[in-house]
Write an enzyme that holds these catalytic residues in place. Sequence first.
Site, PDB file in Angstrom:
ATOM      1  N   ARG A 289      67.208  17.552 -16.358  1.00  0.00           N
ATOM      2  CA  ARG A 289      68.638  17.420 -16.660  1.00  0.00           C
ATOM      3  C   ARG A 289      68.908  17.397 -18.162  1.00  0.00           C
ATOM      4  O   ARG A 289      70.057  17.431 -18.588  1.00  0.00           O
ATOM      5  CB  ARG A 289      69.189  16.163 -16.013  1.00  0.00           C
ATOM      6  N   CYS A 290      67.872  17.356 -18.964  1.00  0.00           N
ATOM      7  CA  CYS A 290      67.992  17.280 -20.427  1.00  0.00           C
ATOM      8  C   CYS A 290      67.853  18.683 -21.027  1.00  0.00           C
ATOM      9  O   CYS A 290      66.847  19.356 -20.813  1.00  0.00           O
ATOM     10  CB  CYS A 290      66.900  16.364 -20.973  1.00  0.00           C
ATOM     11  N   SER A 291      68.845  19.116 -21.782  1.00  0.00           N
ATOM     12  CA  SER A 291      68.800  20.459 -22.360  1.00  0.00           C
ATOM     13  C   SER A 291      67.648  20.608 -23.358  1.00  0.00           C
ATOM     14  O   SER A 291      67.019  21.668 -23.422  1.00  0.00           O
ATOM     15  CB  SER A 291      70.131  20.814 -23.025  1.00  0.00           C
TER      16      SER A 291
ATOM     17  N   ASN B 125      62.393  16.020 -18.253  1.00  0.00           N
ATOM     18  CA  ASN B 125      63.587  15.657 -17.483  1.00  0.00           C
ATOM     19  C   ASN B 125      64.408  16.929 -17.385  1.00  0.00           C
ATOM     20  O   ASN B 125      64.968  17.391 -18.389  1.00  0.00           O
ATOM     21  CB  ASN B 125      64.370  14.553 -18.194  1.00  0.00           C
TER      22      ASN B 125
END
Length: 116
Positions: free
Chosen positions: A13-15, A11
Amino acid sequence: MTSPTATIYHNSRCSTSRKTLELLRAHGIEPTIVEYLKTPLTRPQLQALISASGLSVREAIRSKETIYQELQLDAANDEGLLNAVATHPVLLNRPFVTTAKGTRLARPVEKVLEII
């Protein structure tokens, strides 16, 4: 010599997912990237991925997601959880990484070092 192969269930958007991808690349691995929110896994694929990681279905779930509370998944069994993740892929914890050496949920990121 070819670089080891890996697949990351990612994902962007996930750090943590981004850091795991960077770690793989820093070790010379260009993984296959499966953006599971855009291309959700089937229920059998989810079950196989989670099983291969050695985690329980509940351990592979993001219980802090709003949809988790809305669906009242605290009381759900494994079947109910798998069905929920298949329908709402945002519930899958991330990132999972698979290599020839195994499958890990890269939380913390360094867990991926066990399989590369």
